[in-house]
Design a protein around this motif. Structure first.
Motif, PDB file in Angstrom:
ATOM      1  N   GLY A 288       0.799  -1.214   0.000  1.00 57.44           N
ATOM      2  CA  GLY A 288       0.000   0.000   0.000  1.00 57.44           C
ATOM      3  C   GLY A 288       0.835   1.270   0.000  1.00 57.44           C
ATOM      4  N   LYS A 289       2.158   1.134  -0.185  1.00 60.34           N
ATOM      5  CA  LYS A 289       3.071   2.270  -0.169  1.00 60.34           C
ATOM      6  C   LYS A 289       3.253   2.818  -1.581  1.00 60.34           C
ATOM      7  CE  LYS A 289       7.834   3.410   0.931  1.00 60.34           C
ATOM      8  NZ  LYS A 289       9.170   2.871   1.160  1.00 60.34           N
ATOM      9  N   VAL A 290       3.258   4.148  -1.703  1.00 63.30           N
ATOM     10  CA  VAL A 290       3.493   4.780  -3.003  1.00 63.30           C
ATOM     11  C   VAL A 290       4.997   4.775  -3.271  1.00 63.30           C
ATOM     12  CG1 VAL A 290       3.320   6.910  -4.351  1.00 63.30           C
ATOM     13  CG2 VAL A 290       1.434   6.230  -2.855  1.00 63.30           C
ATOM     14  N   ILE A 291       5.362   4.262  -4.437  1.00 63.20           N
ATOM     15  CA  ILE A 291       6.754   4.306  -4.867  1.00 63.20           C
ATOM     16  C   ILE A 291       6.797   4.961  -6.243  1.00 63.20           C
ATOM     17  CG2 ILE A 291       7.486   2.305  -3.514  1.00 63.20           C
ATOM     18  CD1 ILE A 291       7.352   0.642  -6.070  1.00 63.20           C
ATOM     19  N   ARG A 292       7.942   5.462  -6.596  1.00 62.44           N
ATOM     20  CA  ARG A 292       8.115   6.151  -7.878  1.00 62.44           C
ATOM     21  C   ARG A 292       9.338   5.572  -8.578  1.00 62.44           C
ATOM     22  NH1 ARG A 292       4.702  10.309  -7.732  1.00 62.44           N
ATOM     23  NH2 ARG A 292       5.507  11.273  -9.610  1.00 62.44           N
ATOM     24  N   PHE A 293       9.359   5.705  -9.890  1.00 61.29           N
ATOM     25  CA  PHE A 293      10.516   5.238 -10.638  1.00 61.29           C
ATOM     26  C   PHE A 293      11.791   5.947 -10.191  1.00 61.29           C
ATOM     27  CE2 PHE A 293       7.460   3.196 -13.318  1.00 61.29           C
ATOM     28  CZ  PHE A 293       8.139   2.087 -13.810  1.00 61.29           C
ATOM     29  N   GLY A 294      11.663   7.198  -9.762  1.00 60.00           N
ATOM     30  CA  GLY A 294      12.817   7.945  -9.281  1.00 60.00           C
ATOM     31  C   GLY A 294      13.490   7.297  -8.077  1.00 60.00           C
ATOM     32  N   ASN A 295      12.733   6.475  -7.319  1.00 60.70           N
ATOM     33  CA  ASN A 295      13.306   5.772  -6.167  1.00 60.70           C
ATOM     34  C   ASN A 295      14.394   4.782  -6.589  1.00 60.70           C
ATOM     35  OD1 ASN A 295       9.971   5.603  -4.937  1.00 60.70           O
ATOM     36  ND2 ASN A 295      11.542   6.961  -4.145  1.00 60.70           N
ATOM     37  N   TYR A 296      14.408   4.422  -7.868  1.00 60.78           N
ATOM     38  CA  TYR A 296      15.335   3.395  -8.349  1.00 60.78           C
ATOM     39  C   TYR A 296      16.595   3.968  -8.992  1.00 60.78           C
ATOM     40  CZ  TYR A 296      11.574   0.193  -7.321  1.00 60.78           C
ATOM     41  OH  TYR A 296      10.597  -0.520  -6.671  1.00 60.78           O
ATOM     42  N   ARG A 297      16.750   5.279  -8.998  1.00 60.51           N
ATOM     43  CA  ARG A 297      17.967   5.881  -9.571  1.00 60.51           C
ATOM     44  C   ARG A 297      19.179   5.312  -8.852  1.00 60.51           C
ATOM     45  NH1 ARG A 297      18.235   8.567 -14.301  1.00 60.51           N
ATOM     46  NH2 ARG A 297      17.986  10.761 -13.944  1.00 60.51           N
ATOM     47  N   GLY A 298      20.196   5.002  -9.631  1.00 59.46           N
ATOM     48  CA  GLY A 298      21.402   4.412  -9.062  1.00 59.46           C
ATOM     49  C   GLY A 298      21.357   2.899  -8.985  1.00 59.46           C
ATOM     50  N   LYS A 299      20.220   2.315  -9.319  1.00 60.05           N
ATOM     51  CA  LYS A 299      20.037   0.860  -9.302  1.00 60.05           C
ATOM     52  C   LYS A 299      19.761   0.383 -10.729  1.00 60.05           C
ATOM     53  CE  LYS A 299      19.452   0.699  -4.667  1.00 60.05           C
ATOM     54  NZ  LYS A 299      19.208  -0.257  -3.660  1.00 60.05           N
ATOM     55  N   VAL A 300      19.941  -0.909 -10.943  1.00 58.31           N
ATOM     56  CA  VAL A 300      19.513  -1.530 -12.192  1.00 58.31           C
ATOM     57  C   VAL A 300      18.130  -2.109 -11.905  1.00 58.31           C
ATOM     58  CG1 VAL A 300      19.972  -3.312 -13.905  1.00 58.31           C
ATOM     59  CG2 VAL A 300      21.876  -2.063 -12.873  1.00 58.31           C
ATOM     60  N   LEU A 301      17.184  -1.812 -12.775  1.00 65.05           N
ATOM     61  CA  LEU A 301      15.792  -2.199 -12.544  1.00 65.05           C
ATOM     62  C   LEU A 301      15.287  -3.059 -13.695  1.00 65.05           C
ATOM     63  CD1 LEU A 301      13.190  -1.788 -10.827  1.00 65.05           C
ATOM     64  CD2 LEU A 301      12.762   0.273 -12.177  1.00 65.05           C
ATOM     65  N   LEU A 302      14.703  -4.205 -13.356  1.00 65.61           N
ATOM     66  CA  LEU A 302      14.043  -5.061 -14.338  1.00 65.61           C
ATOM     67  C   LEU A 302      12.545  -4.904 -14.115  1.00 65.61           C
ATOM     68  CD1 LEU A 302      14.439  -7.142 -16.624  1.00 65.61           C
ATOM     69  CD2 LEU A 302      14.355  -8.933 -14.872  1.00 65.61           C
TER      70      LEU A 302
END
Length: 167
Positions: free
Chosen positions: A11-25
């Motif tokens: 139920g937590k809001v997350i954003r794509f910006g939270n993944y900066r610096g990571k590799v995301l699949l």
């Protein structure tokens, strides 16, 4: 990469910006998908990618996984939490990766789908849809896009591993 907002299985809001610096699949699913070669296969592939990355230095800390539902009417956080529990299992001694099951607001879904090349058409019993799986680099840029279910976990793991070694 647009900074889309999503709600995860907690139920937590997350954003794509939270993944900066990571590799995301990133891949797209819906929990009621009846076709074993579509959504369930993407989830099994994600599990297999995680197994392949077990011995890659820094992978568990710097590679993250995001499954996005395109069924916001049905796939609530509670439904996603149960669904995630079916796939987020680790053998003893295995490293765990951050794997979020999320859903966008219905109003944001068309733009999100367009960005990732996902085509979907809601129906009565099921949603007819294409597939879209994307590797996003630490800089937020799309590094690899798989537009079908022919990609293998090895394909994705190699791209992710390469990006982790560059950083």
């Amino acid at each position: 990469m647009p900074d889309f907002a999503l709600v995860n299985q907690d139920g937590k809001v997350i954003r794509f910006g939270n993944y900066r610096g990571k590799v995301l699949l990133v891949t797209f699913i819906y929990t009621r998908c009846p076709l074993p070669d579509f959504c369930p296969r993407m989830n099994e592939n994600f599990r297999a990618v995680q197994k392949l990355l077990q011995d890659t230095p820094g992978a568990a800390e710097r590679a993250e996984f995001l499954s996005i539902s395109f069924d916001p009417e049905h796939d609530t956080p509670a439904v996603l939490k149960h669904y995630a529990s079916l796939y987020e299992k680790h053998a003893p001694g295995e490293k765990s990766f951050d794997w979020q099951f999320t859903v966008p607001a219905a109003k944001d879904l068309p733009e999100l789908a367009r960005f990732f090349g996902l085509v979907y058409q809601p129906g009565q019993a099921q949603i007819v849809h294409s597939l879209s799986t994307t590797v996003i680099g630490p800089d937020g840029k799309v590094e690899k896009w798989f537009s079908d279910n022919e990609w293998t976990p090895t394909d994705a793991a190699q791209v992710i591993s390469s990006l982790l070694h560059q950083a």
